[in-house]
Design a protein around this motif. Structure first.
Motif, PDB file in Angstrom:
ATOM      1  N   LYS A   1       0.695  -1.077   0.004  1.00  0.00           N
ATOM      2  CA  LYS A   1      -0.185   0.235   0.348  1.00  0.00           C
ATOM      3  C   LYS A   1       0.818   1.266  -0.167  1.00  0.00           C
TER       4      LYS A   1
ATOM      5  N   PRO B   1       1.242   5.881  -0.218  1.00  0.00           N
ATOM      6  CA  PRO B   1       0.254   7.263  -0.106  1.00  0.00           C
ATOM      7  C   PRO B   1       0.770   7.158  -1.985  1.00  0.00           C
TER       8      PRO B   1
ATOM      9  N   TRP C   1      -4.534   6.839  -1.487  1.00  0.00           N
ATOM     10  CA  TRP C   1      -3.312   5.577  -0.947  1.00  0.00           C
ATOM     11  C   TRP C   1      -3.893   4.140  -2.433  1.00  0.00           C
TER      12      TRP C   1
END
Length: 352
Positions: A67, A69, A77
Motif C-alpha cells: 500500500k 500513499p 492511497w
C-alpha cells in the motif's frame, strides 16, 4: 455467515502462521511471503507491506499487497501486489464466503483512503477464481510457459526441436559450463550482469534492480533462491539467472547475459540445465514466465516455448474503489504528461 473476523496484518509471525495453513491446501508460494514483497519497497519508502485476512466459520481468505500513499494528494492511497504472481488465496471458493471477503476488503480499503488497486494473479494457481467479477475487472494479460517436472527427461526433450537439442548438446560438448550456487558472491556476480543487460536493452527504470534489491533476496532464505551461472570453455562468465523456490514451484525469476557472449546461447544453456536439474528434484513445476505482450508470436514467449509446450494464462485485476478520485488523478496525469503516452493505457498510470 456469522462469526466473521476481518484484520490487516503486518510482516511477522502471524503472517507465517497463515502461510503454513495454506501450505496444506497447495496454495502457498514464495510470492506470498512478506520478505518477497519487501524486495519492491525502498528502504526509506512510506509504502506499507500488509495482508488482508478474512475469516468465517473456519475458512480463511488472504490477500498480501503493498500500500502506497499517492503523491500530491491528501491522505489518498493505492495498493498493488508485488511484481510477479500473487493475488488472493482462500481455503474455500464458495460464492457467499468470497462475496463477504471482498465486501469487507473493499469497505476497509475505502475507510483507509485507498482509491484503487492492481492485482497480479498467479498463473499456476488460477487464483482469479477467488475474485467475484463485480469487485474488480479481471483481464487476460499474456500466456506464460511452464514445465511439468513429473514428466521424465526423454518426454521433456521430445518437445525440443532436433536442431535446438543438437545445439545444446554441442555447446556442452565443447566445454560450456553451467554452475548453480547459493553463494552471496555469485548472486552479486549475477546482479551486475542483470543490471548491465537491463541498461543495454533500455528496460524501464523499475527493472533496474540495485544492490539493495539483491541484498534483500538473501533475506528470502537459502532454500528459497538459487543462482545459475554460465561460463565459456575458457571460464569466462557469460550470463546467469536467479531462481526462486517454494515447496513445489521453481520460478525463473530474473535472467541476463553479456552482449558479447550471446552467440554462445547462454540463455538457452541456462534453461536447458535448470530443466534437467529440476526434473531430478522434488519440484513439481518450473514457471519460465511469459513474453512482453499478448501477441502469440511474441519473440520472448516463442523463445521460452522452445523448452516446454505447456502454457498457462497470466491475468491481472483492476480494482477501483473510488471511481471519481481515481479518474480525476488519471485525467490530471494525461494533461500534465503528454510526453509519456507509452504509459497512457496503464492502470495506476499516475505513478509513471
Amino acid at each position: 455467515m456469522s462469526n466473521n473476523m476481518t484484520s490487516i496484518i503486518s510482516p511477522g509471525e502471524e503472517w507465517d502462521e497463515y502461510l503454513d495453513i495454506f501450505n496444506g491446501y497447495g496454495l502457498n508460494d514464495i510470492y506470498f511471503h512478506y520478505n518477497y514483497l519487501n524486495l519492491y519497497v525502498d528502504k526509506n519508502s512510506p509504502a506499507l507491506i500488509e495482508s488482508f485476512v478474512f475469516k468465517s466459520q473456519g475458512e480463511i481468505f488472504f490477500l498480501p499487497y503493498i500500500k502506497r500513499p499517492i503523491s500530491g494528494t491528501k491522505n489518498l492511497w493505492d495498493f498493488e501486489t508485488a511484481y510477479g504472481y500473487t493475488g488472493p488465496i482462500s481455503t474455500f471458493d464458495g460464492d457467499e464466503f468470497l462475496d463477504l471477503a471482498w465486501q469487507n476488503f473493499t469497505d476497509l480499503m475505502r475507510r483507509m483512503g485507498v482509491i484503487a488497486g492492481l492485482i497480479r494473479f498467479h498463473p499456476l494457481l488460477n487464483n482469479d477464481r477467488f475474485c467475484p467479477s463485480y469487485y474488480l475487472d479481471i483481464r487476460y494479460e499474456r500466456d506464460t510457459v511452464w514445465l511439468d517436472c513429473n514428466r521424465d527427461l526423454t518426454e521433456v526433450l521430445s518437445d525440443y526441436s532436433k536442431k535446438h537439442l543438437k545445439l545444446m548438446n554441442s555447446l556442452i560438448t565443447k566445454g560450456a559450463v553451467i554452475r548453480s550456487s547459493s553463494n552471496d558472491e555469485d548472486l552479486q556476480k549475477f546482479s551486475k550482469i542483470y543490471l548491465e543487460r537491463m541498461m543495454t536493452i533500455g528496460a524501464r527504470s523499475e527493472y533496474h534492480f540495485n544492490s539493495d534489491y539483491f541484498d534483500k533476496v538473501k533475506q528470502l532464505g537459502k532454500k528459497n533462491w538459487l543462482v545459475y551461472l554460465a561460463y565459456t570453455p575458457n571460464g569466462e562468465l557469460m550470463g546467469g539467472c536467479l531462481l526462486l523456490f517454494s515447496n513445489k514451484f521453481c520460478h525463473y525469476h530474473l535472467s541476463g547475459s553479456k552482449e558479447v557472449y550471446l552467440k554462445f546461447k547462454p540463455n538457452d544453456l541456462l534453461r536447458f540445465k535448470v530443466s534437467q536439474d529440476m526434473l531430478r528434484s522434488n519440484i513439481e513445476k518450473i514457471h519460465f514466465g511469459g513474453g512482453r505482450s499478448k501477441d502469440p508470436n511474441d519473440g520472448l514467449l516463442l523463445f521460452k516455448s522452445k523448452f516446454s509446450k505447456q502454457r498457462s494464462q497470466f491475468k491481472v485485476g483492476y480494482c477501483i474503489l473510488d471511481n471519481e478520485k481515481y479518474h480525476t488523478l488519471c485525467n490530471e496525469w494525461d494533461k500534465n504528461n503528454p510526453d509519456k503516452q507509452e504509459f497512457s493505457n496503464f492502470f495506476l498510470k499516475y505513478r509513471f
